[in-house]
Design an enzyme around this catalytic site. Structure first.
Site, short mmCIF file in Angstrom:
data_model
loop_
_atom_site.label_atom_id
_atom_site.label_comp_id
_atom_site.label_asym_id
_atom_site.label_seq_id
_atom_site.Cartn_x
_atom_site.Cartn_y
_atom_site.Cartn_z
CG HIS A 269 -2.88 0.74 -3.78
ND1 HIS A 269 -3.72 0.71 -2.68
CD2 HIS A 269 -2.52 -0.55 -4.00
CE1 HIS A 269 -3.83 -0.53 -2.24
NE2 HIS A 269 -3.13 -1.31 -3.02
CG PHE A 270 -6.94 0.22 -6.08
CD1 PHE A 270 -6.20 -0.71 -6.79
CD2 PHE A 270 -7.29 -0.07 -4.77
CE1 PHE A 270 -5.83 -1.92 -6.21
CE2 PHE A 270 -6.92 -1.27 -4.20
CZ PHE A 270 -6.19 -2.19 -4.91
#
Length: 101
Positions: A65-66
């Site tokens: 993420h991410f």
């Protein structure tokens, strides 16, 4: 009320000892790692609380993420705020050991 509260932020010194360290946080909240999102409380009075979570690149949520642009997920940020709010609420009762937040 909006006018009264606008721009009013508690003053606290980041170099001072915290009001709660992680041991006191764990004595107050039932949460434990990896779902404890409060490392210390910097300010606490009857109306406001300021907490801190030390976030490192080793956090498991950063893996996905991410990738390449890591961000702490918003839902975890909200959970951290809720945990700090729980400390504020428990600070207002006479018998906090009888409550779970």
């Amino acid at each position: 009320m909006k006018i009264k509260e606008k721009g009013v932020a508690p003053n606290f010194d980041l170099n001072k000892e915290p009001v709660y360290d992680v041991v006191k946080v764990q004595e107050t909240l039932p949460h434990r790692p990896p779902f404890l999102f409060v490392d210390k409380v910097l300010h606490l009075d009857q109306e406001r609380v300021v907490g801190m979570k030390n976030v490192t690149m080793n956090e498991p949520f950063f893996v996905s993420h991410f990738p390449g642009a890591p961000v702490m997920p918003g839902v975890l940020q909200i959970e951290a705020m809720a945990q700090v709010g729980g400390i504020l609420v428990l600070n207002t009762v006479d018998d906090p050991e009888n409550y779970l937040t």
